[in-house]
Design an enzyme around this catalytic site. Structure first.
Site, PDB file in Angstrom:
ATOM      1  N   HIS A 183     -33.884 -43.121 -49.942  1.00  0.00           N
ATOM      2  CA  HIS A 183     -33.936 -41.673 -50.144  1.00  0.00           C
ATOM      3  C   HIS A 183     -32.754 -41.006 -49.443  1.00  0.00           C
ATOM      4  O   HIS A 183     -31.809 -40.585 -50.091  1.00  0.00           O
ATOM      5  CB  HIS A 183     -35.277 -41.156 -49.618  1.00  0.00           C
ATOM      6  CG  HIS A 183     -35.586 -39.726 -49.951  1.00  0.00           C
ATOM      7  ND1 HIS A 183     -34.804 -38.954 -50.772  1.00  0.00           N
ATOM      8  CD2 HIS A 183     -36.618 -38.922 -49.569  1.00  0.00           C
ATOM      9  CE1 HIS A 183     -35.332 -37.750 -50.877  1.00  0.00           C
ATOM     10  NE2 HIS A 183     -36.414 -37.707 -50.153  1.00  0.00           N
ATOM     11  N   HIS A 224     -28.048 -41.248 -61.716  1.00  0.00           N
ATOM     12  CA  HIS A 224     -29.085 -40.333 -61.235  1.00  0.00           C
ATOM     13  C   HIS A 224     -30.243 -40.340 -62.215  1.00  0.00           C
ATOM     14  O   HIS A 224     -30.039 -40.461 -63.421  1.00  0.00           O
ATOM     15  CB  HIS A 224     -28.516 -38.905 -61.130  1.00  0.00           C
ATOM     16  CG  HIS A 224     -29.337 -38.005 -60.271  1.00  0.00           C
ATOM     17  ND1 HIS A 224     -30.398 -37.284 -60.775  1.00  0.00           N
ATOM     18  CD2 HIS A 224     -29.263 -37.742 -58.952  1.00  0.00           C
ATOM     19  CE1 HIS A 224     -30.933 -36.599 -59.775  1.00  0.00           C
ATOM     20  NE2 HIS A 224     -30.278 -36.853 -58.662  1.00  0.00           N
ATOM     21  N   ASP A 280     -24.157 -38.091 -53.369  1.00  0.00           N
ATOM     22  CA  ASP A 280     -23.888 -38.948 -52.213  1.00  0.00           C
ATOM     23  C   ASP A 280     -22.521 -39.604 -52.253  1.00  0.00           C
ATOM     24  O   ASP A 280     -22.097 -40.210 -51.274  1.00  0.00           O
ATOM     25  CB  ASP A 280     -24.961 -40.045 -52.119  1.00  0.00           C
ATOM     26  CG  ASP A 280     -26.300 -39.468 -51.730  1.00  0.00           C
ATOM     27  OD1 ASP A 280     -26.321 -38.648 -50.794  1.00  0.00           O
ATOM     28  OD2 ASP A 280     -27.312 -39.816 -52.357  1.00  0.00           O
TER      29      ASP A 280
HETATM   30  N1  CMC Z   1     -24.129 -48.897 -60.971  1.00  0.00           N
HETATM   31  C1  CMC Z   1     -24.120 -49.747 -62.006  1.00  0.00           C
HETATM   32  N2  CMC Z   1     -25.037 -49.759 -62.975  1.00  0.00           N
HETATM   33  C2  CMC Z   1     -26.024 -48.858 -62.891  1.00  0.00           C
HETATM   34  C3  CMC Z   1     -26.090 -47.928 -61.838  1.00  0.00           C
HETATM   35  C4  CMC Z   1     -25.094 -47.977 -60.871  1.00  0.00           C
HETATM   36  N3  CMC Z   1     -25.087 -47.118 -59.850  1.00  0.00           N
HETATM   37  N4  CMC Z   1     -27.169 -47.152 -62.018  1.00  0.00           N
HETATM   38  C5  CMC Z   1     -27.764 -47.568 -63.136  1.00  0.00           C
HETATM   39  N5  CMC Z   1     -27.070 -48.610 -63.670  1.00  0.00           N
HETATM   40  C6  CMC Z   1     -27.346 -49.306 -64.935  1.00  0.00           C
HETATM   41  C7  CMC Z   1     -28.599 -50.129 -64.841  1.00  0.00           C
HETATM   42  O1  CMC Z   1     -28.305 -51.450 -64.414  1.00  0.00           O
HETATM   43  C8  CMC Z   1     -29.090 -50.086 -66.271  1.00  0.00           C
HETATM   44  O2  CMC Z   1     -28.327 -50.964 -67.039  1.00  0.00           O
HETATM   45  P1  CMC Z   1     -29.010 -51.751 -68.307  1.00  0.00           P
HETATM   46  O3  CMC Z   1     -29.355 -50.661 -69.301  1.00  0.00           O
HETATM   47  O4  CMC Z   1     -27.947 -52.680 -68.772  1.00  0.00           O
HETATM   48  O5  CMC Z   1     -30.219 -52.442 -67.764  1.00  0.00           O
HETATM   49  C9  CMC Z   1     -28.730 -48.666 -66.712  1.00  0.00           C
HETATM   50  O6  CMC Z   1     -27.606 -48.297 -65.892  1.00  0.00           O
HETATM   51  C10 CMC Z   1     -29.823 -47.639 -66.525  1.00  0.00           C
HETATM   52  O7  CMC Z   1     -30.391 -47.859 -65.251  1.00  0.00           O
HETATM   53  P2  CMC Z   1     -31.718 -47.179 -64.756  1.00  0.00           P
HETATM   54  O8  CMC Z   1     -32.217 -47.964 -63.615  1.00  0.00           O
HETATM   55  O9  CMC Z   1     -32.604 -46.868 -65.907  1.00  0.00           O
HETATM   56  O10 CMC Z   1     -31.136 -45.788 -64.244  1.00  0.00           O
HETATM   57  P3  CMC Z   1     -31.952 -44.739 -63.490  1.00  0.00           P
HETATM   58  O11 CMC Z   1     -31.501 -43.456 -64.050  1.00  0.00           O
HETATM   59  O12 CMC Z   1     -33.387 -45.029 -63.470  1.00  0.00           O
HETATM   60  O13 CMC Z   1     -31.426 -44.946 -61.985  1.00  0.00           O
HETATM   61  C11 CMC Z   1     -30.574 -44.483 -59.838  1.00  0.00           C
HETATM   62  C12 CMC Z   1     -30.986 -43.919 -61.203  1.00  0.00           C
HETATM   63  C13 CMC Z   1     -30.050 -43.307 -58.985  1.00  0.00           C
HETATM   64  C14 CMC Z   1     -31.759 -45.100 -59.130  1.00  0.00           C
HETATM   65  C15 CMC Z   1     -29.465 -45.530 -60.036  1.00  0.00           C
HETATM   66  O14 CMC Z   1     -28.444 -44.988 -60.827  1.00  0.00           O
HETATM   67  C16 CMC Z   1     -28.930 -46.080 -58.732  1.00  0.00           C
HETATM   68  O15 CMC Z   1     -29.546 -46.953 -58.116  1.00  0.00           O
HETATM   69  N6  CMC Z   1     -27.740 -45.589 -58.267  1.00  0.00           N
HETATM   70  C17 CMC Z   1     -27.130 -46.081 -57.049  1.00  0.00           C
HETATM   71  C18 CMC Z   1     -27.811 -45.516 -55.799  1.00  0.00           C
HETATM   72  C19 CMC Z   1     -27.502 -44.054 -55.571  1.00  0.00           C
HETATM   73  O16 CMC Z   1     -26.366 -43.604 -55.663  1.00  0.00           O
HETATM   74  N7  CMC Z   1     -28.553 -43.276 -55.226  1.00  0.00           N
HETATM   75  C20 CMC Z   1     -28.423 -41.840 -54.963  1.00  0.00           C
HETATM   76  C21 CMC Z   1     -29.066 -41.070 -56.057  1.00  0.00           C
HETATM   77  S1  CMC Z   1     -28.721 -39.312 -55.991  1.00  0.00           S
HETATM   78  C22 CMC Z   1     -29.658 -38.773 -54.661  1.00  0.00           C
HETATM   79  C23 CMC Z   1     -30.148 -37.366 -54.821  1.00  0.00           C
HETATM   80  O17 CMC Z   1     -30.055 -36.760 -55.905  1.00  0.00           O
HETATM   81  O18 CMC Z   1     -30.678 -36.841 -53.875  1.00  0.00           O
END
Ligand code: CMC
Length: 318
Positions: A183, A224, A280
């Site tokens: 988080h 995100h 971030d």
């Molecule tokens: N780098 C590479 N690939 C990614 C990333 C990333 N940062 N994020 C998602 N993907 C890929 C994922 O592997 C999946 O690929 P495939 O379709 O081939 O399986 C696809 O993109 C969709 O992934 P998802 O898990 O459905 O994406 P999501 O929207 O549920 O995940 C997230 C969002 C924030 C958890 C994720 O993007 C992530 O872990 N990012 C890195 C950590 C990060 O920066 N966190 C801070 C978030 S912002 C905080 C705030 O707003 O307060």
């Protein structure tokens, strides 16, 4: 930031006189009870500042027992004022404690962000005057972190508050939730990633490895759950980073970050998945340039998020 805090807590921007009263009330509740110092002194010298902060917030419940009258509008107002006002004090003292330095009292002549910087940095000078550009950057970062939907810490605040616990106890739970690396800790992960990449020329190989990892390795600070576009907060923070570096000197990791962003945004893998820099991606670089240790990053997040937690709690109670 205080204007935004008002907007969150009351649902509307303040009029001139309302803002004046709000800023006055927050500014005149920045001191914590003297006994809090004794409480803080009980922590080990190497205690994590976030652990100290959450204990401090919870301890406030014992200083303001009337806060449990959550049906009383005035009590709710005072709890909001006290929590927003005292967060910078508790946060700064947790930092000073980790350095073995004396705690600095608030300076009510200063604005919210400047006062926080004073409590962090003041040594023997009679009055600490922070660089206004750094105070402004902190104020902007506070605004951008003030609230963000129904996330883990917000849910914690609501869940605890739903038992009609007082807001200090609920807020201590919210701070605890923010402590977790999934988080409040993503900006630290970005710094680690950039340091691991090491130099700009290694960026293409790193991006290739991310793509080939099948989701195992991620670009930290990218993607995100809600934003499927360039996180609007990241855009503001990126501009702010340049201004901060004019004061602090350029963070060498910035060039790697910019190159990473450039390559990722022109790569089909990231474009197709709508992966853009999030809040971030650049914030950790600013904090590092301002010489905040990594342990302080979630504390810096918790200070402004207090107004968001209070808004969510208030919405639930009323
Ligand atoms: N780098 C590479 N690939 C990614 C990333 C990333 N940062 N994020 C998602 N993907 C890929 C994922 O592997 C999946 O690929 P495939 O379709 O081939 O399986 C696809 O993109 C969709 O992934 P998802 O898990 O459905 O994406 P999501 O929207 O549920 O995940 C997230 C969002 C924030 C958890 C994720 O993007 C992530 O872990 N990012 C890195 C950590 C990060 O920066 N966190 C801070 C978030 S912002 C905080 C705030 O707003 O307060």
């Amino acid at each position: 930031y205080l204007e935004v805090a008002y907007l969150l807590v009351f649902g509307e921007l303040p009029t001139g006189p309302q803002l004046e009263r709000w800023v006055h009330d927050v500014t005149h509740h920045t001191f914590v009870h003297e006994d809090m110092k004794a409480f803080y002194r009980g922590f080990r010298h190497d205690a994590h500042p976030m652990g100290i902060l959450l204990a401090g917030v919870g301890a406030m419940s014992t200083f303001y027992p009337h806060a449990k009258e959550i049906g009383d509008e005035e009590e709710r107002y005072m709890a909001a004022i006290r929590l927003i006002a005292k967060m910078p004090t508790l946060a700064a003292w947790s930092y000073r404690h980790s350095l073995g330095l004396p705690y600095v009292y608030p300076d009510n002549d200063l604005d919210y962000a400047s006062n926080f910087l004073s409590m962090l940095r003041k040594m023997t000078e009679v009055k600490y005057e922070p660089d206004p550009r750094l105070a402004k950057a902190l104020d902007v970062l506070f605004i951008l972190h003030a609230d963000h939907e129904q996330n883990c810490s917000t849910s914690a605040m609501r869940a605890i508050g739903s038992s009609e616990a007082d807001p200090y106890c609920s807020a201590a739970g919210a701070v605890s939730a923010l402590y977790g690396p999934l988080h409040g800790g993503a900006n630290e992960a970005v710094l680690r990633m950039l340091a691991e990449i090491g130099t700009k020329d290694k960026v293409p190989a790193f991006v290739k490895a991310v793509k080939e990892s099948g989701g195992e390795t991620k670009l930290m600070g990218f993607g995100h759950r809600v934003y499927k576009n360039y996180d609007p907060r990241a855009k503001v923070i990126k501009e702010m980073a340049e201004k901060v570096f004019e004061v602090t000197g350029r963070n060498p990791l910035l060039d790697i970050a910019i190159e990473l962003e450039r390559i990722a945004l022109s790569d089909d893998y990231f474009v197709k998945r709508k992966l853009y820099p999030n809040v971030d991606f650049y914030s950790g670089l600013i904090y590092q340039a301002m010489k905040f240790p990594v342990d302080m990053f979630p504390v810096l997040f918790a200070i402004p998020r207090m107004s968001g937690w209070l808004a969510q709690w208030q919405e639930m109670i009323t």
